[in-house]
Design a protein around this motif. Sequence first.
Motif, PDB file in Angstrom:
ATOM      1  N   MET A 175       0.799  -1.141   0.124  1.00  0.00           N
ATOM      2  CA  MET A 175       0.063  -0.001  -0.059  1.00  0.00           C
ATOM      3  C   MET A 175       0.985   1.280  -0.067  1.00  0.00           C
ATOM      4  N   TYR A 176       2.000   1.270   0.534  1.00  0.00           N
ATOM      5  CA  TYR A 176       3.117   2.189   0.620  1.00  0.00           C
ATOM      6  C   TYR A 176       4.213   1.801   0.576  1.00  0.00           C
ATOM      7  N   LEU A 178       7.527   1.016   2.544  1.00  0.00           N
ATOM      8  CA  LEU A 178       7.770   0.499   4.000  1.00  0.00           C
ATOM      9  C   LEU A 178       8.923   1.495   4.447  1.00  0.00           C
ATOM     10  N   GLY A 179       8.759   1.971   5.771  1.00  0.00           N
ATOM     11  CA  GLY A 179       9.754   2.880   6.287  1.00  0.00           C
ATOM     12  C   GLY A 179       9.891   4.067   5.780  1.00  0.00           C
ATOM     13  N   GLU A 180       9.290   4.635   4.893  1.00  0.00           N
ATOM     14  CA  GLU A 180       9.189   5.960   4.547  1.00  0.00           C
ATOM     15  C   GLU A 180       8.287   6.925   4.896  1.00  0.00           C
ATOM     16  N   PRO A 181       8.365   8.298   5.602  1.00  0.00           N
ATOM     17  CA  PRO A 181       7.168   8.956   6.044  1.00  0.00           C
ATOM     18  C   PRO A 181       5.880   8.890   5.024  1.00  0.00           C
ATOM     19  N   PHE A 182       4.850   9.251   5.518  1.00  0.00           N
ATOM     20  CA  PHE A 182       3.696   9.128   4.783  1.00  0.00           C
ATOM     21  C   PHE A 182       3.785  10.273   3.559  1.00  0.00           C
TER      22      PHE A 182
ATOM     23  N   ALA B  37       5.639   5.911  10.439  1.00  0.00           N
ATOM     24  CA  ALA B  37       6.544   6.226   9.571  1.00  0.00           C
ATOM     25  C   ALA B  37       7.653   5.379  10.584  1.00  0.00           C
ATOM     26  N   TYR B  38       8.893   5.148   9.814  1.00  0.00           N
ATOM     27  CA  TYR B  38       9.885   4.499  10.587  1.00  0.00           C
ATOM     28  C   TYR B  38      10.927   5.775  11.213  1.00  0.00           C
ATOM     29  N   ARG B  43      17.378   4.901   5.632  1.00  0.00           N
ATOM     30  CA  ARG B  43      16.930   3.430   5.044  1.00  0.00           C
ATOM     31  C   ARG B  43      18.328   2.845   4.849  1.00  0.00           C
ATOM     32  N   ILE B 243      12.563  -4.886   8.518  1.00  0.00           N
ATOM     33  CA  ILE B 243      11.238  -4.745   8.085  1.00  0.00           C
ATOM     34  C   ILE B 243      10.974  -6.103   7.589  1.00  0.00           C
TER      35      ILE B 243
END
Lengths: 324, 576
Positions: A175-176, A178-182, B37-38, B43, B243
């Motif tokens: 869906m988006y 992973l690990g990134e801000p919205f 958000a992580y 990253r 993750i």
Amino acid sequence: MAAYIGRRLLQAIPLLVLISLVVFVLLHLIPGGPMAAYGNNPNMTAADFARLEHDLGLDAPVHVQYLRWLGALLRGDWGYSLASKRPVLVEIGDRLPNTIYLLSISLAVTLGIAIPIGILSAVRQYSVLDHAVTTVAFAGQSVPIFWFGLMLIIVFHVVLRNPVSGAPLAPGGGMYTLGEPFSILDRLHHLILPVSMLAVVGTATYTRYMRASMLEVIGQDYIRTAHAKGAPTRRVLWHHAFRNAAIPVVTILALEVPVLFNGAVFTETIFSWPGMGRLFIESAFRYDYALLMAIILIGAILTIVSNLLADVAYAYLDPRIHYG
Amino acid sequence: MLVPLDRRCFVRSLRRFCISALVGAAVFLLGFPPGLAYPQGARGGTITFALYQEPELLNRYIGTQTALSEVTIFTVEGLVDYNDKGEYFPRLATEVPTRQNGGVSADGKSITYHLRDGLKWSDGQPVTCEDVKFTWQAVSHPKSGAAYTSGFRDIDRVECPNPTTAVVVYKTFYAPYLDQFTRGILPKHATGDPAEMTRWAYNRKPLGTGPFALLEWVSGDHITLIRNRFYRDSPKPFLNAVIIRITPSREVGTQLIKTGEVDIVWDLIEANVPELRPVPGVKIGAAPGPNAERLVVNLADPALDAPPPAEVAKHPHPILGDARVREAIELGINKQEINEKLLYGLATPGTNELGIGWAKCVTKVSEYSPDRARQLLDQAGWKSSPDGIRVAQGAKFAKDGTRLRLKLQTTTGNKLREQVEQLLIDYMKQIGLEFYIENIPSAVLFGSWSSGAFRKHGQFDVVMYTTNPDADPHSQIEGYFASWKMPTAANNGDGFNYARWSNQVADDSIKLAGSSADLAVRKKAYCAAMDELVKDRPHIYLYGRSQIHGYRERVQGWVLNVWTNVGWNAQDWSVK
């Protein structure tokens, strides 16, 4: 009308009980069961096995299990997932928003394309455009959806790359990132392929509904009258024809409500979308009876309610229809 | 009328409502669900790990799947664990208890663990002996709902002479005692009432001592683990986060690693290897694992319902009861060809139950000799007939005229197994034996005694599947090969001796292994049992599966360990 609705709702109760009974029995008739997950584990003794089976209530005869389930449901308890041990409504609540999110956007895109094209196709019946639309619509309805989804991934995720960065043109799932801000852009990016997959099939179907419905209406006397009065074509089409042609389409739309709940199994599986369709499939593989029963029964309730809704909307929008 | 509203007005307001509702819904939906958000944002220090099964929950004492421990290994630790050689090494303990270091008492019934100094849970609370004691109490609680209780019920008490010393005292000697606390220690302060174990919030968000701590689990999508600030071995772990991406299938994971969207893909099959090998940046890690695909051969008459040993001796299987027929079957199978044709040469030819690990027993791979197999069948009274399938004529247990025809069963929907079946049919045809196939879903094959599963009740000829011993093989060896482990009505279907094999030497050896605290003695005893097994062939081993994982070159420090999970040394991982 109120009496009619009341009667329909009352009729729904025995129907739902019957559905739940049939589904419960069918689920338990499937060979195997949730305990098979432990069946090949050398660390479990027969006593462990029997204890767990008893704890989960699986050692009782099927009719006893059904009555226990029904009794709990009447007290408002939908039960716990056999696998995750969480309340089934929590499991559903985790997945439902994702499904509604994907399917409602797909539906909006579908209608946004299908309605204008359907109208155009009807107005210019037997034109090149109409033939093209009809052909494409048939093709769209006939394409196996899972094949189409995989093709989308191969073409837009694996083969075609951004010429500058070398990154895939569209994400292959999720869906988006992973690990990134919205980010709205990231969300949209992830929607492109799954929405395309759903919209192709949906558009094909709705275009054909819209075209058929529109064709029927523009052959009517009152349309000819409107033309004879000298009303401009645009006004005749939108004001006189479309409004009436849209009525059957609106009622079909009401039937989309249970679909929004049940999710899209193929699309969700191909695009790693954590929605209801996948929850259902995974629970089926795990023989997660409580969760399966909840999904099926809520789906059944929504189907009954949306059918009723469609009938009511139909009567409401078309003054010629009356329910006694 | 439902609502006192003019129809035209209704339609108009409906349209207006629809437009504004659509706009509102679009704005709402695009922002939904909000997703976490992580926190560190970087990253570079993150590894994404593709898992094609979503864990049911994250409590290793309740859940059953491997996918579960693939996640918990990053955060939940035991007192000791297995390294890549299948040997024990201390995790939370300072050393593995042995007789030599005083950790094991003379009678082997009391085991002393010393916890490392200054150990903390990932919330900063100290880890003490009380947690070890609690783990035992919780798991052995009759209402806990725990699946893995073996050994825990045999513990009499856990003594805590001081916060960092735990003395585990067993009622009776328990041979795999070192296995007891490999599944992890439960934090007493962050769990709950043992009677309510299945309802613990811990099951969804376990608190551990490992290099990473669980941040969030988005159902069906991903699980994020971030660096544990209280990890004992600073500056480890090197990564900011791991993750776990849950993919709907193994195939999705193999696509994602090609484009670099994931760094590690878990549990590949042999057929994935030729596809991934040429991809730049992707490497394959493979090593022979303990999984052995085998034919389980029914030595008892399949017409009987779960016969006990005495009955088996009186009513052997009409065809398979004769050891010469079993030998002929094994000699007729070209194990080399199965490996090369179907497994890309990545498997090892099957020999016995203990192909690797500390208790490894080396036995010869059976030779492929259809001629010898035909001779054996001739000798056993199975004579050739015009249609190529042999017929009994003076066979040991079968009536004259019986055709040499056996049912072969395995799980449905497994392409590799179906291909192996085709080869087996071919091989057997060449020696005059007919295999006919009747595959069944795994949930039926592995069904329970009470559900009447045919494997438990002994109503089959030959069944093909994979199973494997743990690093401590005792429960597997005893469960499958001790004569007292035949599932019967008398023992409520306990045990896995589906072949219904009884062998005095094997029984004695298994008993000896189960009563000794000395690994060398146990190994010798197991190998004596394996020698009998290879002679008697209650199981015919086809091939040993390798464990295969894919990873991208940027992942540094990962070591493949077939005895536990991919993340077993995650504290040492880094990215290039």
